[in-house]
Motif scaffolding. Structure first.
Motif, PDB file in Angstrom:
ATOM      1  N   THR A 126      38.429 -28.402  14.754  1.00  0.00           N
ATOM      2  CA  THR A 126      37.896 -29.202  15.862  1.00  0.00           C
ATOM      3  C   THR A 126      38.316 -30.663  15.751  1.00  0.00           C
ATOM      4  O   THR A 126      38.788 -31.261  16.714  1.00  0.00           O
ATOM      5  N   HIS A 127      38.158 -31.227  14.576  1.00  0.00           N
ATOM      6  CA  HIS A 127      38.523 -32.629  14.370  1.00  0.00           C
ATOM      7  C   HIS A 127      40.028 -32.831  14.518  1.00  0.00           C
ATOM      8  O   HIS A 127      40.477 -33.848  15.065  1.00  0.00           O
ATOM      9  N   PHE A 128      40.796 -31.871  14.042  1.00  0.00           N
ATOM     10  CA  PHE A 128      42.247 -31.983  14.197  1.00  0.00           C
ATOM     11  C   PHE A 128      42.644 -31.944  15.672  1.00  0.00           C
ATOM     12  O   PHE A 128      43.545 -32.666  16.099  1.00  0.00           O
ATOM     13  N   ASN A 129      41.946 -31.125  16.452  1.00  0.00           N
ATOM     14  CA  ASN A 129      42.237 -31.060  17.890  1.00  0.00           C
ATOM     15  C   ASN A 129      41.957 -32.399  18.572  1.00  0.00           C
ATOM     16  O   ASN A 129      42.686 -32.803  19.488  1.00  0.00           O
ATOM     17  N   TYR A 130      40.916 -33.100  18.121  1.00  0.00           N
ATOM     18  CA  TYR A 130      40.648 -34.435  18.654  1.00  0.00           C
ATOM     19  C   TYR A 130      41.799 -35.390  18.317  1.00  0.00           C
ATOM     20  O   TYR A 130      42.247 -36.178  19.153  1.00  0.00           O
ATOM     21  N   MET A 131      42.270 -35.318  17.076  1.00  0.00           N
ATOM     22  CA  MET A 131      43.381 -36.163  16.644  1.00  0.00           C
ATOM     23  C   MET A 131      44.656 -35.829  17.409  1.00  0.00           C
ATOM     24  O   MET A 131      45.415 -36.722  17.809  1.00  0.00           O
ATOM     25  N   THR A 178      45.276 -26.505   8.725  1.00  0.00           N
ATOM     26  CA  THR A 178      45.235 -27.964   8.651  1.00  0.00           C
ATOM     27  C   THR A 178      44.537 -28.479   7.394  1.00  0.00           C
ATOM     28  O   THR A 178      44.282 -29.659   7.274  1.00  0.00           O
ATOM     29  N   GLY A 179      44.220 -27.607   6.467  1.00  0.00           N
ATOM     30  CA  GLY A 179      43.742 -28.027   5.153  1.00  0.00           C
ATOM     31  C   GLY A 179      42.437 -28.781   5.149  1.00  0.00           C
ATOM     32  O   GLY A 179      41.373 -28.214   5.418  1.00  0.00           O
ATOM     33  N   GLU A 180      42.493 -30.077   4.838  1.00  0.00           N
ATOM     34  CA  GLU A 180      41.294 -30.881   4.615  1.00  0.00           C
ATOM     35  C   GLU A 180      40.580 -31.301   5.899  1.00  0.00           C
ATOM     36  O   GLU A 180      39.533 -31.937   5.832  1.00  0.00           O
ATOM     37  N   ILE A 181      41.129 -30.976   7.051  1.00  0.00           N
ATOM     38  CA  ILE A 181      40.526 -31.358   8.337  1.00  0.00           C
ATOM     39  C   ILE A 181      40.103 -30.095   9.081  1.00  0.00           C
ATOM     40  O   ILE A 181      40.866 -29.132   9.146  1.00  0.00           O
ATOM     41  N   LYS A 208      37.945 -39.693   0.329  1.00  0.00           N
ATOM     42  CA  LYS A 208      37.975 -38.370   0.930  1.00  0.00           C
ATOM     43  C   LYS A 208      37.920 -38.518   2.443  1.00  0.00           C
ATOM     44  O   LYS A 208      37.246 -39.393   2.973  1.00  0.00           O
ATOM     45  N   PHE A 209      38.637 -37.624   3.130  1.00  0.00           N
ATOM     46  CA  PHE A 209      38.676 -37.716   4.589  1.00  0.00           C
ATOM     47  C   PHE A 209      37.308 -37.379   5.187  1.00  0.00           C
ATOM     48  O   PHE A 209      36.699 -36.366   4.859  1.00  0.00           O
ATOM     49  N   THR A 210      36.848 -38.273   6.054  1.00  0.00           N
ATOM     50  CA  THR A 210      35.635 -38.042   6.831  1.00  0.00           C
ATOM     51  C   THR A 210      35.943 -38.394   8.279  1.00  0.00           C
ATOM     52  O   THR A 210      36.397 -39.515   8.556  1.00  0.00           O
ATOM     53  N   TYR A 211      35.686 -37.473   9.168  1.00  0.00           N
ATOM     54  CA  TYR A 211      36.027 -37.723  10.576  1.00  0.00           C
ATOM     55  C   TYR A 211      35.043 -38.696  11.216  1.00  0.00           C
ATOM     56  O   TYR A 211      33.831 -38.596  11.044  1.00  0.00           O
ATOM     57  N   ARG A 248      47.238 -40.679   5.026  1.00  0.00           N
ATOM     58  CA  ARG A 248      46.916 -40.924   3.621  1.00  0.00           C
ATOM     59  C   ARG A 248      45.807 -41.965   3.501  1.00  0.00           C
ATOM     60  O   ARG A 248      44.872 -41.817   2.707  1.00  0.00           O
ATOM     61  N   PHE A 249      45.882 -43.001   4.313  1.00  0.00           N
ATOM     62  CA  PHE A 249      44.852 -44.034   4.316  1.00  0.00           C
ATOM     63  C   PHE A 249      43.502 -43.449   4.724  1.00  0.00           C
ATOM     64  O   PHE A 249      42.458 -43.882   4.237  1.00  0.00           O
ATOM     65  N   TYR A 250      43.519 -42.454   5.605  1.00  0.00           N
ATOM     66  CA  TYR A 250      42.285 -41.804   6.042  1.00  0.00           C
ATOM     67  C   TYR A 250      41.660 -40.955   4.942  1.00  0.00           C
ATOM     68  O   TYR A 250      40.548 -40.457   5.098  1.00  0.00           O
ATOM     69  N   GLY A 251      42.387 -40.763   3.835  1.00  0.00           N
ATOM     70  CA  GLY A 251      41.811 -40.041   2.711  1.00  0.00           C
ATOM     71  C   GLY A 251      42.359 -38.645   2.499  1.00  0.00           C
ATOM     72  O   GLY A 251      41.858 -37.905   1.651  1.00  0.00           O
ATOM     73  N   ILE A 252      43.397 -38.265   3.242  1.00  0.00           N
ATOM     74  CA  ILE A 252      44.015 -36.946   3.057  1.00  0.00           C
ATOM     75  C   ILE A 252      45.033 -37.059   1.937  1.00  0.00           C
ATOM     76  O   ILE A 252      46.027 -37.770   2.060  1.00  0.00           O
ATOM     77  N   LYS A 253      44.813 -36.372   0.835  1.00  0.00           N
ATOM     78  CA  LYS A 253      45.618 -36.564  -0.365  1.00  0.00           C
ATOM     79  C   LYS A 253      46.660 -35.474  -0.589  1.00  0.00           C
ATOM     80  O   LYS A 253      47.681 -35.711  -1.229  1.00  0.00           O
TER      81      LYS A 253
END
Length: 254
Positions: free
Chosen positions: A73-78, A67-70, A135-138, A169-174
């Protein structure tokens, strides 16, 4: 229409829809009207469209490795937020009167067409140097839009991939590869859980669904194979005109 000609028509439309979906998006504008044209009611039509496009999208997509930049654990929440939204969206489609969906659907289709038409311009805004999020921050707050988008995906779903791409993209994932991987999993699970509910509720019209699933899968592979050789600008222009015609028809304007 003769039964065999009817099935051939739906298969061809599914091939086109599957190919369009993996190249420029907007396969919904081809699959859904084709089912309505053949006499399927709007609610079973949207359920059947979901499984047709989902099968082609999933079968022709690359496998997801990370999942790259995430963080995982955070991706599982999403993923959980998007999945729960899909469950609620599917339940709402089933629970409310078909008249409610028939009233709302044309306007959702209009919004999807606007997004499809102006997607590149919108994406460039999120991709500009002036974007607020660098930059993405959860944060848990980021799960709320994903949950709402998940509801839309389970209820209707046209253009969900584009909306999800823009949101991430808006969340900062480039990184585009990361965006594609995340979107693939989120859409696959969101639509997949909705499809299970549709199947249990008997909303899928299987005689058409099976034929169109085969066409969508074939179209997905063909679209990926020929993507680099296609004039996607010309295809999108034609798709915009076609989508506008479909939208105006469902709005009872033409």
């Amino acid at each position: 229409m003769n039964t065999y000609l009817e099935l051939l028509f739906l298969f061809v439309m599914a091939v086109i829809g599957g190919a369009v979906n993996v190249t420029i998006g907007g396969g919904w504008f081809i699959i859904f009207p084709s089912l309505i044209f053949r006499g399927i009611q709007p609610v079973p039509g949207t359920a059947t469209t979901t499984i047709v496009l989902w099968s082609g999208f999933l079968a022709s997509s690359k496998s997801v490795q990370k999942t790259g930049e995430i963080s995982k654990t955070h991706f599982n929440y999403m993923l959980a937020a998007c999945t729960l939204g899909g469950i609620l969206g599917a339940v709402l489609l089933i629970a409310f009167s078909p008249k409610v969906f028939e009233t709302i659907a044309p306007f959702l289709l209009l919004c999807s067409w606007i997004l499809f038409t102006f997607y590149n311009r919108i994406f460039n805004l999120f991709n500009s140097d002036n974007q607020l999020i660098r930059k993405f921050t959860y944060t848990p707050v980021k799960l709320i839009p994903l949950f709402i988008l998940g509801i839309y995906g389970g209820y209707f779903g046209a253009g969900m991939g584009m909306l999800l791409f823009l949101l991430l993209r808006f969340y900062g994932i480039k990184n585009n590869e990361t965006l594609e991987r995340l979107s693939l999993v989120l859409i696959a699970v969101n639509n997949g859980i909705a499809i299970l509910i549709f199947i249990e509720s008997g909303l899928i019209f299987w005689p058409f669904a099976l034929v169109m699933m085969a066409g969508s899968i074939a179209g997905g592979f063909l679209g990926n194979a020929w993507k680099e050789r296609m004039n996607t600008v010309l295809i999108k222009r034609n798709a915009i005109v076609y989508g506008a015609t479909v939208t105006l028809y469902f709005l009872d304007i033409i």
